[in-house]
Enzyme design. Structure first.
Site, PDB file in Angstrom:
ATOM      1  N   ASP A 177      -3.669  -4.041   1.551  1.00  0.00           N
ATOM      2  CA  ASP A 177      -2.600  -3.703   2.480  1.00  0.00           C
ATOM      3  C   ASP A 177      -3.129  -2.479   3.222  1.00  0.00           C
ATOM      4  O   ASP A 177      -3.181  -1.387   2.657  1.00  0.00           O
ATOM      5  CB  ASP A 177      -1.315  -3.345   1.719  1.00  0.00           C
ATOM      6  CG  ASP A 177      -0.172  -3.093   2.682  1.00  0.00           C
ATOM      7  OD1 ASP A 177      -0.373  -2.318   3.630  1.00  0.00           O
ATOM      8  OD2 ASP A 177       0.914  -3.664   2.495  1.00  0.00           O
ATOM      9  N   HIS A 178      -3.555  -2.669   4.462  1.00  0.00           N
ATOM     10  CA  HIS A 178      -4.329  -1.593   5.092  1.00  0.00           C
ATOM     11  C   HIS A 178      -3.509  -0.312   5.289  1.00  0.00           C
ATOM     12  O   HIS A 178      -4.064   0.768   5.399  1.00  0.00           O
ATOM     13  CB  HIS A 178      -4.978  -2.054   6.403  1.00  0.00           C
ATOM     14  CG  HIS A 178      -4.079  -2.043   7.598  1.00  0.00           C
ATOM     15  ND1 HIS A 178      -3.266  -3.100   7.927  1.00  0.00           N
ATOM     16  CD2 HIS A 178      -3.854  -1.090   8.539  1.00  0.00           C
ATOM     17  CE1 HIS A 178      -2.590  -2.791   9.021  1.00  0.00           C
ATOM     18  NE2 HIS A 178      -2.921  -1.595   9.426  1.00  0.00           N
ATOM     19  N   HIS A 240       3.608  -4.042   4.381  1.00  0.00           N
ATOM     20  CA  HIS A 240       3.465  -2.627   4.749  1.00  0.00           C
ATOM     21  C   HIS A 240       4.746  -1.812   4.535  1.00  0.00           C
ATOM     22  O   HIS A 240       4.717  -0.730   3.950  1.00  0.00           O
ATOM     23  CB  HIS A 240       3.060  -2.487   6.222  1.00  0.00           C
ATOM     24  CG  HIS A 240       1.870  -3.305   6.619  1.00  0.00           C
ATOM     25  ND1 HIS A 240       0.776  -3.451   5.817  1.00  0.00           N
ATOM     26  CD2 HIS A 240       1.598  -4.020   7.735  1.00  0.00           C
ATOM     27  CE1 HIS A 240      -0.120  -4.202   6.418  1.00  0.00           C
ATOM     28  NE2 HIS A 240       0.357  -4.572   7.590  1.00  0.00           N
TER      29      HIS A 240
HETATM   30  C1  BG6 Z   1      -0.912  -5.801  10.756  1.00  0.00           C
HETATM   31  C2  BG6 Z   1       0.035  -6.771  11.403  1.00  0.00           C
HETATM   32  O1  BG6 Z   1      -0.937  -5.994   9.377  1.00  0.00           O
HETATM   33  O2  BG6 Z   1      -0.501  -4.469  11.045  1.00  0.00           O
HETATM   34  C3  BG6 Z   1       0.066  -6.540  12.902  1.00  0.00           C
HETATM   35  O3  BG6 Z   1      -0.390  -8.097  11.134  1.00  0.00           O
HETATM   36  C4  BG6 Z   1       0.393  -5.095  13.209  1.00  0.00           C
HETATM   37  O4  BG6 Z   1       1.015  -7.405  13.524  1.00  0.00           O
HETATM   38  C5  BG6 Z   1      -0.520  -4.162  12.423  1.00  0.00           C
HETATM   39  O5  BG6 Z   1       0.202  -4.906  14.598  1.00  0.00           O
HETATM   40  C6  BG6 Z   1      -0.099  -2.717  12.584  1.00  0.00           C
HETATM   41  O6  BG6 Z   1      -1.042  -1.882  11.998  1.00  0.00           O
HETATM   42  P1  BG6 Z   1      -1.333  -0.411  12.518  1.00  0.00           P
HETATM   43  O7  BG6 Z   1      -2.312   0.135  11.547  1.00  0.00           O
HETATM   44  O8  BG6 Z   1      -1.880  -0.545  13.909  1.00  0.00           O
HETATM   45  O9  BG6 Z   1      -0.021   0.307  12.537  1.00  0.00           O
END
Ligand code: BG6
Length: 491
Positions: A177-178, A240
């Site tokens: 989960d990045h 997230h």
């Molecule tokens: C991803 C989603 O996991 O997270 C995207 O699939 C979203 O739809 C993105 O745009 C948002 O990540 P960050 O790090 O740019 O806030």
């Protein structure tokens, strides 16, 4: 010694995130001296052509791309390409050979990471073929990295977990989960558990409510086909947003052992109230964007995006009011919202405190009074702001709200590591703290399943219901306004 095989090695994620992150790790001396990275895909391509492809990705996306000129030659010696059709055994034989050659050369067994940056339905086949070819049997060294989505509902997530665990032990599976790799998200644990100041008031006695927002200005871009099968709940909330909620709501871990931290997060997910069908309407709001202007750019309506059904009922916005039914959070609402094509890109958590028990100030002194609020900005702003009342300078007693600000990167000489750098390094080191365990994934689906079910059964009649460039549908304002609150505005 590490060997990294990237399934989907020519794809967008590899070019934009994975290789740039690996390059940064290399520059910072976080990769072992002996490492090998191979992009895998079924296309015919020479290793030289692959290196050219990723050099471009690194140049465009790496945090430290200015170092490319000086370090590319050496880094690129570690990068290779293998033509592997993930569904056919032949390619796996080539991987076995490669591993044997490298380990022979290095004279020791290596840690091997298999990064699945491919369509999720390929995961079980890949896991099975890796296992069959002896590439998965060492729980200490063989690691499978898995990108979301982890299933599309509770049932499918359970099935996927059962399938994966036929071939890999749980401790070998790293579900990414990045958001958890973001510095500002990890800092929540430091803020909460490295300070004596906050914990005593971090509960229902002092906290009025908590808001978690992740709003984006972009639409679905070229991901319409994926998004049609997902929607905002699956794309952002199940993973997230609920993970952020866990970071804010969890109890103090007794150590930073991976399972200890994940147990505490799992406890939160288990305590989140599951809504009955008839409760969904009053606790969840969905929206879909119409055309409009975002940051001076005309945006088209979601239904006109590439690969999107012109009558699509998929939500591009979701707001949900949740409760964590445990001793600490009894009765405290957690408002969550996320959406695309909105007015501003911001991810933040606002902890709003209750009012002081009584105020001796004359009414005119408190005209601009605002409750205490701790605002944790996660991105793109990277700071923490504590709002409190101060006296306005001057002869009379008048109050004004002011912010005490901690700016994360002004106060350190470091540039911010990308989330993927942290996470890839953790996989190499075998540290699963920031990764989702099977039970967490399932518990998160159990929370949103009833909402998805109700929404799926009743197609929206009012879509599109918010203009691109706005803050989302009116009902989302009403959801929070009913409790006398409003969505936090940023300073
Ligand atoms: C991803 C989603 O996991 O997270 C995207 O699939 C979203 O739809 C993105 O745009 C948002 O990540 P960050 O790090 O740019 O806030």
């Amino acid at each position: 010694m590490v060997i990294i095989f990237i399934f989907g090695g020519t794809g967008d994620l590899a070019q934009r995130k994975l290789l740039p992150a690996l390059f940064n790790l290399y520059l910072d001396g976080h990769l072992p001296e002996q490492f090998y990275i191979a992009g895998l895909s079924r296309n015919k391509m020479t290793p030289a052509a692959y290196r050219d492809l990723i050099k471009k990705g690194i140049d465009e996306h790496a945090r430290r791309n200015e170092a490319l000129k000086e370090h590319w030659e050496d880094f690129s010696k570690h990068v290779d390409y293998l033509q592997v059709d993930a569904t056919k055994e032949q390619g796996y034989k080539a991987m076995v050979k490669k591993v044997a050659a490298l380990e022979g050369e290095w004279k020791a067994p290596a840690t091997i990471m298999y990064y699945l940056s491919v369509a999720p339905q390929l995961a079980p086949t890949i896991a099975e073929l890796l296992c069959k070819n002896g590439l998965a049997n060492d729980a200490q060294r063989h690691r499978l990295v898995f990108e979301k989505p982890f299933g599309h509902d509770l049932q499918s997530a359970k099935e996927l977990n059962v399938l994966l665990r036929k071939y890999f032990a749980e401790e070998q599976i790293f579900r990414i989960d990045h958001f958890l790799g973001k510095e500002t998200v990890q800092n929540i644990l430091a803020l909460r558990f490295a300070n004596a100041l906050f914990e005593p008031i971090w509960n229902h006695r002092y906290v009025d409510h908590i808001q978690i927002s992740a709003t984006e200005t972009v639409g679905v871009l070229d991901r319409g086909a994926y998004y049609e099968g997902a929607g905002a709940l699956r794309d952002m909330v199940q993973n997230h947003m609920l993970q952020l909620l866990c970071m804010v709501a969890m109890e103090a871990p007794v150590s930073f052992d991976a399972n200890e931290v994940r147990n505490k997060k799992h406890d939160v997910l288990k305590a989140i109230r599951r809504y009955r069908r008839e409760e969904v309407h009053s606790h969840a709001v969905r929206g879909q964007y119409a055309s409009g202007w975002v940051e001076g750019k005309k945006m088209q309506t979601y239904r006109e995006e590439k690969s999107v059904d012109p009558h699509s009922g998929v939500e591009t916005y979701a707001a949900v009011k949740l409760f964590v039914d445990n001793w600490r959070w009894n009765g405290v609402p957690f408002y969550i919202r996320t959406g695309k094509s909105l007015a501003e890109k911001t991810t933040h958590i606002a902890i709003q405190f209750k009012n002081a028990p009584s105020y001796a100030f004359p009414p005119e002194a408190t005209d601009t009074w605002r409750p205490n609020r701790l605002l944790i900005n996660i991105s793109p702003q990277l700071d923490i702001r504590l709002r409190f009342q101060a006296k306005q300078p001057g002869p009379h007693m008048a109050l004004q709200p002011v912010d005490m600000v901690f700016n994360y990167f002004n106060n350190t000489s470091e540039t911010q590591p990308e989330a993927y750098e942290t996470l890839l390094q953790d996989v190499i080191e075998g540290n699963a703290t920031l990764f989702m365990r099977a039970d967490q994934v399932e518990a998160a689906w159990a929370i949103i399943d009833p909402i998805m079910e109700v929404w799926g059964n009743k197609p929206p009649v009012d879509f599109p219901n918010y203009a691109a460039g706005s803050w989302g549908p009116e009902d989302a304002e009403a959801l929070i306004a009913r409790d006398g609150n409003h969505w936090a505005t940023l300073p």
